[in-house]
Scaffold this motif. Structure first.
Motif, short mmCIF file in Angstrom:
data_model
loop_
_atom_site.label_atom_id
_atom_site.label_comp_id
_atom_site.label_asym_id
_atom_site.label_seq_id
_atom_site.Cartn_x
_atom_site.Cartn_y
_atom_site.Cartn_z
N UNK A 88 41.87 37.65 29.64
CA UNK A 88 41.41 36.53 28.82
C UNK A 88 41.63 35.17 29.47
N UNK A 89 41.19 35.03 30.71
CA UNK A 89 41.28 33.75 31.40
C UNK A 89 42.60 33.47 32.09
N UNK A 90 43.60 34.32 31.90
CA UNK A 90 44.90 34.15 32.54
C UNK A 90 44.99 35.15 33.68
N UNK A 91 45.49 34.72 34.82
CA UNK A 91 45.69 35.66 35.92
C UNK A 91 47.03 35.42 36.58
N UNK A 92 47.58 36.48 37.14
CA UNK A 92 48.88 36.39 37.80
C UNK A 92 48.94 37.42 38.92
N UNK B 39 45.43 51.38 43.08
CA UNK B 39 44.54 51.68 41.96
C UNK B 39 44.23 50.41 41.19
N UNK B 40 43.15 50.50 40.40
CA UNK B 40 42.72 49.38 39.57
C UNK B 40 42.16 49.92 38.26
N UNK B 41 42.54 49.29 37.17
CA UNK B 41 41.97 49.57 35.86
C UNK B 41 41.33 48.28 35.40
N UNK B 42 40.05 48.34 35.03
CA UNK B 42 39.33 47.11 34.66
C UNK B 42 38.43 47.34 33.45
N UNK B 43 38.41 46.36 32.58
CA UNK B 43 37.50 46.29 31.43
C UNK B 43 37.09 44.83 31.29
N UNK B 44 35.84 44.56 31.11
CA UNK B 44 35.22 43.22 30.95
C UNK B 44 36.09 42.08 31.48
N UNK B 45 36.90 41.44 30.64
CA UNK B 45 37.68 40.28 31.08
C UNK B 45 39.16 40.62 31.33
N UNK B 46 39.45 41.89 31.61
CA UNK B 46 40.83 42.34 31.81
C UNK B 46 40.88 43.28 33.00
N UNK B 47 41.88 43.07 33.87
CA UNK B 47 42.11 44.08 34.91
C UNK B 47 43.56 44.07 35.35
N UNK B 48 43.97 45.22 35.88
CA UNK B 48 45.29 45.39 36.47
C UNK B 48 45.08 46.15 37.77
N UNK B 49 45.61 45.61 38.85
CA UNK B 49 45.45 46.24 40.16
C UNK B 49 46.79 46.28 40.87
N UNK C 48 55.69 48.86 49.63
CA UNK C 48 55.78 47.50 49.10
C UNK C 48 54.40 47.17 48.53
N UNK C 49 54.35 46.73 47.29
CA UNK C 49 53.07 46.49 46.63
C UNK C 49 53.12 45.19 45.84
N UNK C 50 51.94 44.74 45.42
CA UNK C 50 51.80 43.58 44.55
C UNK C 50 51.01 44.00 43.32
N UNK C 51 51.29 43.35 42.21
CA UNK C 51 50.60 43.61 40.96
C UNK C 51 49.71 42.41 40.65
#
Length: 138
Positions: free
Chosen positions: A41-45, A4-14, A33-36
């Motif tokens: 705001x310009x930071x990604x991980x 699943x993915x939740x996304x808003x303008x400059x923010x997302x979590x998948x 086994x999954x990855x997050x």
């Protein structure tokens, strides 16, 4: 494969599926086994892998459906070792979606949240429906 993915303008979590295995315990079915992946705001991980069972994700799915019908105030999804914790806390017109990730090997951690409206739950349920159909679980 996207779980699943939740996304808003400059923010997302998948949450992305890496692999799955038949669980060791008889009643657990599959172990995933999954990855997050997170961007805000310009930071990604992107995390290392974490694990959960089909029971964990199905219980999460049922709780999301109850949340969408105002039958539940808050819900939490945790990976098997608690390194990934997703929280939905009901607020006035929607909910806060809170993501916490903590590396098990050291003290590194990441925490972020976003305010979401109820329409987000419909997309989340649709993503999880697709995921479950892939495993004939729904």
């Amino acid at each position: 494969m996207k779980i699943f993915k939740i996304a808003y303008s400059d923010w997302f979590c998948e949450i992305e599926l890496i692999n799955f295995y038949e669980a060791d315990e008889f009643d657990l079915g599959y172990e995933f086994e999954a990855a997050l992946n997170i961007k805000c705001k310009g930071y990604s991980a992107k995390t290392n892998s974490f694990y959960f069972t089909n029971k964990d994700i199905y219980d999460f799915y049922k709780s999301i459906k109850r949340l969408s019908k105002d039958q539940e105030e808050n819900l939490v999804f945790k990976s098997m070792s608690d390194e990934v914790v997703l929280r939905f806390n009901k607020i006035n017109n929607g909910f806060d979606f809170i993501v916490n990730y903590k590396k098990l090997e050291d003290e590194d951690q990441l925490s972020t949240y976003i305010n979401c409206d109820y329409s987000t739950l419909d997309y989340l349920i649709k993503d999880l429906d697709t995921f479950f159909l892939s495993f004939h679980y729904n």
